[in-house]
Design a protein around this motif. Structure first.
Motif, PDB file in Angstrom:
ATOM      1  N   TRP A 180      51.845  48.237   1.464  1.00  0.00           N
ATOM      2  CA  TRP A 180      52.327  49.396   2.198  1.00  0.00           C
ATOM      3  C   TRP A 180      51.840  50.671   1.520  1.00  0.00           C
ATOM      4  O   TRP A 180      51.711  50.733   0.291  1.00  0.00           O
ATOM      5  CB  TRP A 180      53.854  49.421   2.242  1.00  0.00           C
ATOM      6  CG  TRP A 180      54.459  48.316   3.051  1.00  0.00           C
ATOM      7  CD1 TRP A 180      54.877  47.106   2.595  1.00  0.00           C
ATOM      8  CD2 TRP A 180      54.715  48.336   4.461  1.00  0.00           C
ATOM      9  NE1 TRP A 180      55.386  46.354   3.633  1.00  0.00           N
ATOM     10  CE2 TRP A 180      55.293  47.088   4.789  1.00  0.00           C
ATOM     11  CE3 TRP A 180      54.512  49.277   5.469  1.00  0.00           C
ATOM     12  CZ2 TRP A 180      55.670  46.761   6.091  1.00  0.00           C
ATOM     13  CZ3 TRP A 180      54.894  48.953   6.763  1.00  0.00           C
ATOM     14  CH2 TRP A 180      55.460  47.707   7.068  1.00  0.00           C
ATOM     15  N   ALA A 181      51.577  51.689   2.312  1.00  0.00           N
ATOM     16  CA  ALA A 181      51.242  52.990   1.754  1.00  0.00           C
ATOM     17  C   ALA A 181      52.461  53.555   1.030  1.00  0.00           C
ATOM     18  O   ALA A 181      53.602  53.310   1.433  1.00  0.00           O
ATOM     19  CB  ALA A 181      50.806  53.946   2.871  1.00  0.00           C
ATOM     20  N   PRO A 182      52.273  54.284  -0.039  1.00  0.00           N
ATOM     21  CA  PRO A 182      53.422  54.863  -0.758  1.00  0.00           C
ATOM     22  C   PRO A 182      54.325  55.701   0.133  1.00  0.00           C
ATOM     23  O   PRO A 182      55.544  55.750  -0.070  1.00  0.00           O
ATOM     24  CB  PRO A 182      52.755  55.724  -1.840  1.00  0.00           C
ATOM     25  CG  PRO A 182      51.412  55.094  -2.051  1.00  0.00           C
ATOM     26  CD  PRO A 182      50.995  54.585  -0.705  1.00  0.00           C
ATOM     27  N   THR A 183      53.742  56.343   1.154  1.00  0.00           N
ATOM     28  CA  THR A 183      54.539  57.192   2.045  1.00  0.00           C
ATOM     29  C   THR A 183      55.393  56.391   3.020  1.00  0.00           C
ATOM     30  O   THR A 183      56.216  56.971   3.739  1.00  0.00           O
ATOM     31  CB  THR A 183      53.612  58.123   2.837  1.00  0.00           C
ATOM     32  OG1 THR A 183      52.625  57.328   3.520  1.00  0.00           O
ATOM     33  CG2 THR A 183      52.901  59.100   1.909  1.00  0.00           C
ATOM     34  N   ARG A 219      46.309  48.532   4.643  1.00  0.00           N
ATOM     35  CA  ARG A 219      47.687  49.018   4.667  1.00  0.00           C
ATOM     36  C   ARG A 219      48.477  48.298   5.754  1.00  0.00           C
ATOM     37  O   ARG A 219      48.002  48.153   6.883  1.00  0.00           O
ATOM     38  CB  ARG A 219      47.724  50.523   4.942  1.00  0.00           C
ATOM     39  CG  ARG A 219      47.027  51.380   3.901  1.00  0.00           C
ATOM     40  CD  ARG A 219      47.685  51.312   2.540  1.00  0.00           C
ATOM     41  NE  ARG A 219      47.242  52.402   1.689  1.00  0.00           N
ATOM     42  CZ  ARG A 219      47.575  52.538   0.408  1.00  0.00           C
ATOM     43  NH1 ARG A 219      48.356  51.632  -0.159  1.00  0.00           N
ATOM     44  NH2 ARG A 219      47.129  53.554  -0.308  1.00  0.00           N
ATOM     45  N   PHE A 220      49.687  47.879   5.411  1.00  0.00           N
ATOM     46  CA  PHE A 220      50.567  47.291   6.404  1.00  0.00           C
ATOM     47  C   PHE A 220      50.862  48.295   7.512  1.00  0.00           C
ATOM     48  O   PHE A 220      51.084  49.483   7.263  1.00  0.00           O
ATOM     49  CB  PHE A 220      51.898  46.880   5.781  1.00  0.00           C
ATOM     50  CG  PHE A 220      51.892  45.532   5.115  1.00  0.00           C
ATOM     51  CD1 PHE A 220      51.729  44.373   5.854  1.00  0.00           C
ATOM     52  CD2 PHE A 220      52.061  45.429   3.741  1.00  0.00           C
ATOM     53  CE1 PHE A 220      51.747  43.133   5.251  1.00  0.00           C
ATOM     54  CE2 PHE A 220      52.081  44.197   3.119  1.00  0.00           C
ATOM     55  CZ  PHE A 220      51.918  43.042   3.873  1.00  0.00           C
ATOM     56  N   LEU A 221      50.890  47.783   8.748  1.00  0.00           N
ATOM     57  CA  LEU A 221      51.338  48.568   9.893  1.00  0.00           C
ATOM     58  C   LEU A 221      52.754  48.173  10.296  1.00  0.00           C
ATOM     59  O   LEU A 221      53.499  48.990  10.834  1.00  0.00           O
ATOM     60  CB  LEU A 221      50.388  48.381  11.074  1.00  0.00           C
ATOM     61  CG  LEU A 221      48.946  48.847  10.827  1.00  0.00           C
ATOM     62  CD1 LEU A 221      48.071  48.479  12.022  1.00  0.00           C
ATOM     63  CD2 LEU A 221      48.900  50.337  10.565  1.00  0.00           C
ATOM     64  N   GLU A 243      61.095  35.667   1.833  1.00  0.00           N
ATOM     65  CA  GLU A 243      60.443  36.277   2.992  1.00  0.00           C
ATOM     66  C   GLU A 243      60.249  37.786   2.802  1.00  0.00           C
ATOM     67  O   GLU A 243      59.219  38.341   3.199  1.00  0.00           O
ATOM     68  CB  GLU A 243      61.248  36.004   4.262  1.00  0.00           C
ATOM     69  CG  GLU A 243      61.310  34.536   4.654  1.00  0.00           C
ATOM     70  CD  GLU A 243      59.937  33.916   4.819  1.00  0.00           C
ATOM     71  OE1 GLU A 243      59.028  34.587   5.346  1.00  0.00           O
ATOM     72  OE2 GLU A 243      59.760  32.756   4.413  1.00  0.00           O
ATOM     73  N   VAL A 244      61.211  38.459   2.187  1.00  0.00           N
ATOM     74  CA  VAL A 244      61.032  39.885   1.919  1.00  0.00           C
ATOM     75  C   VAL A 244      59.865  40.093   0.954  1.00  0.00           C
ATOM     76  O   VAL A 244      59.115  41.067   1.063  1.00  0.00           O
ATOM     77  CB  VAL A 244      62.328  40.509   1.371  1.00  0.00           C
ATOM     78  CG1 VAL A 244      62.104  41.975   0.985  1.00  0.00           C
ATOM     79  CG2 VAL A 244      63.445  40.414   2.406  1.00  0.00           C
ATOM     80  N   GLY A 245      59.671  39.159   0.021  1.00  0.00           N
ATOM     81  CA  GLY A 245      58.511  39.240  -0.849  1.00  0.00           C
ATOM     82  C   GLY A 245      57.210  39.223  -0.074  1.00  0.00           C
ATOM     83  O   GLY A 245      56.267  39.965  -0.382  1.00  0.00           O
ATOM     84  N   HIS A 246      57.131  38.382   0.984  1.00  0.00           N
ATOM     85  CA  HIS A 246      55.941  38.380   1.832  1.00  0.00           C
ATOM     86  C   HIS A 246      55.806  39.689   2.602  1.00  0.00           C
ATOM     87  O   HIS A 246      54.695  40.201   2.792  1.00  0.00           O
ATOM     88  CB  HIS A 246      55.994  37.205   2.812  1.00  0.00           C
ATOM     89  CG  HIS A 246      55.714  35.885   2.172  1.00  0.00           C
ATOM     90  ND1 HIS A 246      54.613  35.651   1.383  1.00  0.00           N
ATOM     91  CD2 HIS A 246      56.393  34.702   2.212  1.00  0.00           C
ATOM     92  CE1 HIS A 246      54.616  34.397   0.966  1.00  0.00           C
ATOM     93  NE2 HIS A 246      55.696  33.811   1.446  1.00  0.00           N
ATOM     94  N   VAL A 247      56.926  40.224   3.051  1.00  0.00           N
ATOM     95  CA  VAL A 247      56.900  41.517   3.740  1.00  0.00           C
ATOM     96  C   VAL A 247      56.265  42.582   2.849  1.00  0.00           C
ATOM     97  O   VAL A 247      55.564  43.478   3.326  1.00  0.00           O
ATOM     98  CB  VAL A 247      58.333  41.924   4.148  1.00  0.00           C
ATOM     99  CG1 VAL A 247      58.410  43.404   4.494  1.00  0.00           C
ATOM    100  CG2 VAL A 247      58.815  41.085   5.327  1.00  0.00           C
ATOM    101  N   LEU A 248      56.461  42.471   1.543  1.00  0.00           N
ATOM    102  CA  LEU A 248      55.918  43.436   0.596  1.00  0.00           C
ATOM    103  C   LEU A 248      54.491  43.108   0.168  1.00  0.00           C
ATOM    104  O   LEU A 248      53.907  43.836  -0.641  1.00  0.00           O
ATOM    105  CB  LEU A 248      56.829  43.524  -0.633  1.00  0.00           C
ATOM    106  CG  LEU A 248      58.201  44.156  -0.373  1.00  0.00           C
ATOM    107  CD1 LEU A 248      59.109  43.967  -1.582  1.00  0.00           C
ATOM    108  CD2 LEU A 248      58.061  45.628  -0.024  1.00  0.00           C
ATOM    109  N   GLY A 249      53.935  42.001   0.673  1.00  0.00           N
ATOM    110  CA  GLY A 249      52.544  41.682   0.391  1.00  0.00           C
ATOM    111  C   GLY A 249      52.320  40.654  -0.697  1.00  0.00           C
ATOM    112  O   GLY A 249      51.185  40.483  -1.161  1.00  0.00           O
TER     113      GLY A 249
END
Length: 458
Positions: free
Chosen positions: A69-72, A156-158, A182-188
């Motif tokens: 994810w982008a920092p923003t 970057r994740f969309l 699963e949240v770990g996968h959400v974070l890449g």
């Protein structure tokens, strides 16, 4: 006959291709990656980015790119589908707990914004996370949970979404750990080869959520640092060389003086590695192949291109490293090669006075001060020759080794002041060496979480 009743976290679905993990487990999650407006072209000679642990990595315009994810984008908003909440009224606070667990990791800038229980509509490129019941495409396919995501041409994740199958809530699975995973996968984050990590691709039973391993914490802090990551720990750099040169997707592990695997990383296509965020202390570095229980087919994207190279586990031959934060320690070459037969896959425990031992692919939970019989099983075990060693100095072997079939066992006394954390089991057979990294989870508490096992007698 060996029957492993462990369950896999993921069956992977990439664009136009459906991948099943090896069929000695039950698939419990699906993952889909979709790259908008970009064809999936996987080059055979990609150089992977240097980063601790394992991140989801894809080819973008000929370059292996770790998705993030982008920092923003933070705080990342997430919503819980009202259908999921209606079906399982207690699920919402457990979902909140999974997100809160990742945002509480020290030195990480990860933050989330709960949007509550709403009518979730799965939309791509919407910059938010939806947690819902599995839709018709994935429902009742043997998967407990799944993560879908999209990313752009810069990596970057969309968006990312989690779907929960009803079987997760009705079976005897560790729901809270599954949600954290699963949240770990959400974070890449991709799967980890450390058995004690939350991102390890096997699910356990029990009600107590598994705490984050050092490998989980370091990778998320390195991916989303709160401050300059070069100042929060040391950096170790080097290369793993085999008979044909650099080894692709070898797992490199930094293990500290307590025998804890503090951080891991996979090597690039040329065999290079970089471990970041290593806390101050004394370390040894070793390289091991991904040959079970986790192999490269358990991973996403470009990691699947790695041609498995079997090799004996080897330590860096130099003296132990005394590292300090902010410093770089380079030219750490691990040289290995030759034929290899030894491959430990399962671990189990038994009471010292019984002849029955339970084996599985989950790490064993061990309490300080107890006496236990440990057994390790796998390929290439030889009666009278194969032995096991626990790298933690808090374990003392008090019996002879015992062999039966393809496993070896021995009884150990755990010191009452043993350092809590995870530990490595080294298996040796003649000159051959192999590891089970993070095979033991050492605790000072009474809580011992369970796992699906099989029974065997000797």
């Amino acid at each position: 006959m060996l029957n492993v009743h462990q369950a896999f976290w993921h069956v992977h679905l990439l664009p136009f291709t459906f991948y099943l993990l090896p069929a000695y487990g039950i698939p419990v999650a699906l993952q889909r990656s979709m790259r908008p407006h970009t064809a999936v072209v996987l080059a055979l000679t990609l150089t992977l980015p240097a980063a601790a642990a394992t991140r989801m990595t894809y080819d973008i315009n000929g370059h292996a790119t770790a998705i993030e994810w982008a920092p923003t984008a933070f705080p990342l908003p997430y919503e819980v589908d009202q259908r999921l909440q209606a079906a399982y009224p207690g699920i919402s606070p457990r979902i909140d707990g999974a997100f809160e667990a990742w945002s509480s990791i020290e030195d990480s800038s990860v933050r989330f914004e709960p949007r509550g229980v709403v009518a979730v509509t799965m939309r791509t490129q919407d910059g938010r996370i939806g947690v819902s019941l599995a839709d018709d495409l994935f429902r009742d396919q043997g998967a407990l949970a799944m993560t879908t995501y999209t990313f752009d041409a810069t990596g970057r994740f969309l968006d990312a979404d989690i779907q929960i199958d009803p079987s997760l809530m009705t079976g005897n699975y560790n729901v809270d750990t599954a949600l954290r995973h699963e949240v770990g996968h959400v974070l890449g984050l991709d799967h980890s080869g450390v058995l004690s990590a939350v991102m390890y691709p096997f699910v356990t039973t029990g009600d107590t959520p598994i705490a984050f391993d050092s490998d989980d914490r370091i990778i998320i802090a390195a991916t989303y640092p709160r401050s300059d990551p070069t100042l929060s720990g040391a950096t170790l750099q080097g290369r793993v060389l085999g008979d044909q040169g650099g080894i692709y997707a070898a797992q490199v592990v930094a293990v500290n003086a307590h025998g804890h695997p503090v951080s891991t990383v996979l090597t690039s296509s040329s065999g290079e590695f970089t471990l970041t965020g290593i806390p101050k202390g004394r370390y040894r570095v070793y390289a091991e192949p991904l040959d079970g229980p986790v192999d490269h087919n358990s991973l996403q994207g470009t990691w699947r291109l790695a041609k498995p190279v079997p090799f004996p586990t080897r330590f860096h031959e130099g003296p132990p490293l005394d590292v300090e934060s902010g410093k770089v320690y380079g030219n750490l070459v691990v040289t290995t090669g030759g034929a290899v037969q030894l491959n430990p896959r399962w671990i189990g425990r038994a009471k010292p006075d019984t002849a029955e031992v339970s084996l599985g692919s989950s790490p064993l939970c061990v309490k300080a001060g107890e006496t236990i019989t440990l057994a390790v099983a796998g390929d290439g075990f030889i009666s009278g020759m194969t032995e096991i060693e626990i790298l933690s100095p808090g374990f003392r072997r008090v019996s002879e080794f015992r062999w039966a079939g393809n496993y070896v066992s021995a009884t150990y006394v755990v010191a009452p002041d043993v350092e809590p954390g995870s530990a490595v089991i080294l298996v040796r057979s003649g000159s051959d060496r192999a590891m089970l990294t993070g095979a033991l989870r050492i605790s000072t508490s009474e809580a011992i979480s369970g796992g699906r096992r099989r029974a065997a007698r000797h």
